[in-house]
Design a protein around this motif. Structure first.
Motif, PDB file in Angstrom:
ATOM      1  N   LEU A 144       0.824  -1.205   0.000  1.00  0.00           N
ATOM      2  CA  LEU A 144       0.000   0.000   0.000  1.00  0.00           C
ATOM      3  C   LEU A 144       0.862   1.260   0.000  1.00  0.00           C
ATOM      4  O   LEU A 144       1.898   1.313   0.679  1.00  0.00           O
ATOM      5  CB  LEU A 144      -0.914   0.012   1.228  1.00  0.00           C
ATOM      6  CG  LEU A 144      -1.999  -1.072   1.267  1.00  0.00           C
ATOM      7  CD1 LEU A 144      -2.699  -1.065   2.616  1.00  0.00           C
ATOM      8  CD2 LEU A 144      -3.003  -0.864   0.141  1.00  0.00           C
ATOM      9  N   PRO A 145       0.439   2.299  -0.728  1.00  0.00           N
ATOM     10  CA  PRO A 145       1.237   3.535  -0.750  1.00  0.00           C
ATOM     11  C   PRO A 145       1.168   4.320   0.553  1.00  0.00           C
ATOM     12  O   PRO A 145       1.994   5.204   0.786  1.00  0.00           O
ATOM     13  CB  PRO A 145       0.613   4.326  -1.906  1.00  0.00           C
ATOM     14  CG  PRO A 145      -0.792   3.834  -1.986  1.00  0.00           C
ATOM     15  CD  PRO A 145      -0.735   2.383  -1.612  1.00  0.00           C
ATOM     16  N   ARG A 204       6.759   3.176  -2.476  1.00  0.00           N
ATOM     17  CA  ARG A 204       6.684   3.930  -3.718  1.00  0.00           C
ATOM     18  C   ARG A 204       7.994   4.692  -3.897  1.00  0.00           C
ATOM     19  O   ARG A 204       8.617   5.113  -2.918  1.00  0.00           O
ATOM     20  CB  ARG A 204       5.505   4.913  -3.704  1.00  0.00           C
ATOM     21  CG  ARG A 204       4.133   4.263  -3.667  1.00  0.00           C
ATOM     22  CD  ARG A 204       3.845   3.472  -4.929  1.00  0.00           C
ATOM     23  NE  ARG A 204       2.504   2.903  -4.914  1.00  0.00           N
ATOM     24  CZ  ARG A 204       2.195   1.727  -4.372  1.00  0.00           C
ATOM     25  NH1 ARG A 204       3.137   0.994  -3.795  1.00  0.00           N
ATOM     26  NH2 ARG A 204       0.952   1.278  -4.413  1.00  0.00           N
ATOM     27  N   PRO A 205       8.421   4.881  -5.134  1.00  0.00           N
ATOM     28  CA  PRO A 205       9.692   5.583  -5.345  1.00  0.00           C
ATOM     29  C   PRO A 205       9.587   7.060  -4.981  1.00  0.00           C
ATOM     30  O   PRO A 205       8.553   7.697  -5.178  1.00  0.00           O
ATOM     31  CB  PRO A 205       9.943   5.396  -6.849  1.00  0.00           C
ATOM     32  CG  PRO A 205       8.586   5.186  -7.440  1.00  0.00           C
ATOM     33  CD  PRO A 205       7.794   4.451  -6.406  1.00  0.00           C
ATOM     34  N   THR A 238       6.114  -8.820  -0.562  1.00  0.00           N
ATOM     35  CA  THR A 238       6.176  -7.871  -1.668  1.00  0.00           C
ATOM     36  C   THR A 238       7.618  -7.413  -1.872  1.00  0.00           C
ATOM     37  O   THR A 238       8.551  -7.967  -1.293  1.00  0.00           O
ATOM     38  CB  THR A 238       5.277  -6.651  -1.383  1.00  0.00           C
ATOM     39  OG1 THR A 238       5.726  -6.009  -0.176  1.00  0.00           O
ATOM     40  CG2 THR A 238       3.830  -7.076  -1.209  1.00  0.00           C
ATOM     41  N   LYS A 239       7.774  -6.397  -2.694  1.00  0.00           N
ATOM     42  CA  LYS A 239       9.074  -5.773  -2.902  1.00  0.00           C
ATOM     43  C   LYS A 239       9.007  -4.332  -2.425  1.00  0.00           C
ATOM     44  O   LYS A 239       7.932  -3.786  -2.188  1.00  0.00           O
ATOM     45  CB  LYS A 239       9.449  -5.814  -4.386  1.00  0.00           C
ATOM     46  CG  LYS A 239       9.655  -7.202  -4.937  1.00  0.00           C
ATOM     47  CD  LYS A 239      10.267  -7.149  -6.331  1.00  0.00           C
ATOM     48  CE  LYS A 239       9.358  -6.436  -7.318  1.00  0.00           C
ATOM     49  NZ  LYS A 239       9.918  -6.456  -8.700  1.00  0.00           N
ATOM     50  N   SER A 240      10.160  -3.718  -2.277  1.00  0.00           N
ATOM     51  CA  SER A 240      10.218  -2.316  -1.879  1.00  0.00           C
ATOM     52  C   SER A 240      11.373  -1.639  -2.591  1.00  0.00           C
ATOM     53  O   SER A 240      12.286  -2.294  -3.101  1.00  0.00           O
ATOM     54  CB  SER A 240      10.377  -2.178  -0.359  1.00  0.00           C
ATOM     55  OG  SER A 240      11.596  -2.776   0.065  1.00  0.00           O
ATOM     56  N   PHE A 241      11.298  -0.324  -2.625  1.00  0.00           N
ATOM     57  CA  PHE A 241      12.384   0.482  -3.177  1.00  0.00           C
ATOM     58  C   PHE A 241      13.344   0.805  -2.031  1.00  0.00           C
ATOM     59  O   PHE A 241      12.941   1.404  -1.027  1.00  0.00           O
ATOM     60  CB  PHE A 241      11.831   1.764  -3.797  1.00  0.00           C
ATOM     61  CG  PHE A 241      10.902   1.514  -4.947  1.00  0.00           C
ATOM     62  CD1 PHE A 241      11.388   1.394  -6.241  1.00  0.00           C
ATOM     63  CD2 PHE A 241       9.529   1.380  -4.735  1.00  0.00           C
ATOM     64  CE1 PHE A 241      10.532   1.161  -7.309  1.00  0.00           C
ATOM     65  CE2 PHE A 241       8.667   1.149  -5.797  1.00  0.00           C
ATOM     66  CZ  PHE A 241       9.166   1.032  -7.083  1.00  0.00           C
ATOM     67  N   VAL A 242      14.590   0.406  -2.189  1.00  0.00           N
ATOM     68  CA  VAL A 242      15.578   0.558  -1.123  1.00  0.00           C
ATOM     69  C   VAL A 242      16.558   1.663  -1.504  1.00  0.00           C
ATOM     70  O   VAL A 242      17.207   1.599  -2.559  1.00  0.00           O
ATOM     71  CB  VAL A 242      16.336  -0.760  -0.870  1.00  0.00           C
ATOM     72  CG1 VAL A 242      17.318  -0.586   0.286  1.00  0.00           C
ATOM     73  CG2 VAL A 242      15.356  -1.889  -0.578  1.00  0.00           C
ATOM     74  N   TYR A 243      16.651   2.671  -0.642  1.00  0.00           N
ATOM     75  CA  TYR A 243      17.584   3.779  -0.841  1.00  0.00           C
ATOM     76  C   TYR A 243      18.727   3.610   0.162  1.00  0.00           C
ATOM     77  O   TYR A 243      18.516   3.705   1.375  1.00  0.00           O
ATOM     78  CB  TYR A 243      16.874   5.117  -0.629  1.00  0.00           C
ATOM     79  CG  TYR A 243      15.801   5.388  -1.661  1.00  0.00           C
ATOM     80  CD1 TYR A 243      16.085   6.123  -2.805  1.00  0.00           C
ATOM     81  CD2 TYR A 243      14.509   4.883  -1.496  1.00  0.00           C
ATOM     82  CE1 TYR A 243      15.105   6.363  -3.757  1.00  0.00           C
ATOM     83  CE2 TYR A 243      13.529   5.112  -2.446  1.00  0.00           C
ATOM     84  CZ  TYR A 243      13.835   5.854  -3.572  1.00  0.00           C
ATOM     85  OH  TYR A 243      12.863   6.080  -4.517  1.00  0.00           O
ATOM     86  N   ARG A 244      19.921   3.351  -0.357  1.00  0.00           N
ATOM     87  CA  ARG A 244      21.086   3.130   0.497  1.00  0.00           C
ATOM     88  C   ARG A 244      21.898   4.419   0.584  1.00  0.00           C
ATOM     89  O   ARG A 244      22.194   5.050  -0.435  1.00  0.00           O
ATOM     90  CB  ARG A 244      21.936   1.989  -0.054  1.00  0.00           C
ATOM     91  CG  ARG A 244      21.134   0.700  -0.201  1.00  0.00           C
ATOM     92  CD  ARG A 244      22.004  -0.479  -0.587  1.00  0.00           C
ATOM     93  NE  ARG A 244      21.192  -1.669  -0.824  1.00  0.00           N
ATOM     94  CZ  ARG A 244      20.721  -2.457   0.132  1.00  0.00           C
ATOM     95  NH1 ARG A 244      21.005  -2.181   1.403  1.00  0.00           N
ATOM     96  NH2 ARG A 244      19.984  -3.516  -0.163  1.00  0.00           N
TER      97      ARG A 244
END
Length: 230
Positions: A154-155, A174-175, A205-211
């Protein structure tokens, strides 16, 4: 191949001038050098065609109901009253029929396109295409959001932050389109910079990962994004 070219050319000359501005930009096929003239000609011809069609349909409607009006007047004892109560309502009832309402709307749409063509140099899109395209766009957006929800969750779920020794990872459903390496990210009293973004499994699910890595001391800070407040 030739039939496809004919179809594309016909769509360019007939459909493209009627499209809303946003959809005109999405047109994938090459436009002729006279595209501006084509748009103005379309607005003018649509205005003429709508007026002629409206008057033609109005005359046909009156002819079709003239016998009925005459019969009602003949049955009435007071002829002036009959004209008032039967003739005039049937005269104006054309505007309340489906064809009358659509043709009247077509005239308004065509005149508005013609006015904008002379006022701004480019006619507005036709309402008859704008409405279904707006609905189609909403359906496509909803379908895309449904796909994203199934794939990423969910967003409305908040970002998950994982802090470690010398690194920071932010998982989002969400990106964040506006995040880049020039932003400074603040979390836990420390500053970080974005190093990479990737997609990774996150439960079902998947997610957007910011390292992120620690912000260099010598690097000037331009804008701060406070992750503590998210």
């Amino acid at each position: 191949m030739a039939s496809w070219r004919v179809l594309i050319s016909a769509g360019t000359f007939l459909l493209w001038p009627l499209l809303p501005e946003g959809w005109r930009r999405r047109w994938r096929w090459p436009l002729p050098a006279t595209a501006g003239v084509l748009a103005h000609a379309s607005a003018y011809l649509c205005t003429v065609a709508s007026i002629v069609s409206w008057f033609g349909a109005f005359v046909c409607y009156q002819i079709a109901y003239s016998e009925q009006v005459t019969a009602l007047i003949a049955e009435s004892d007071r002829e002036p009253g009959a004209i008032t109560w039967y003739g005039l309502p049937m005269f104006f009832s054309f505007f309340f029929t489906l064809s009358g309402a659509l043709l009247t709307l077509w005239i308004g749409d065509s005149v508005a396109r013609l006015v904008t063509a002379f006022a701004t140099g480019e006619p507005m899109g036709s309402l008859f295409l704008w409405a279904p395209l707006r609905i189609l766009d909403g359906v496509l957006r909803a379908a895309e959001e449904g796909r994203r929800t199934r794939e990423y969750g969910l967003p409305t779920e908040p970002d998950r932050i994982e802090a470690g020794d010398g690194f920071l990872a932010v998982r989002a459903n969400r990106p964040h389109e506006d995040w880049n390496a020039f932003l400074t990210f603040a979390y836990g009293g420390r500053f970080y910079r974005l190093e990479a973004m990737s997609e990774a499994p996150d439960g079902r699910t998947k997610s957007f990962v910011y390292r992120m890595s620690p912000w260099p001391d010598a690097e000037p800070i331009r804008r701060i994004v406070r992750l503590d407040e998210r």
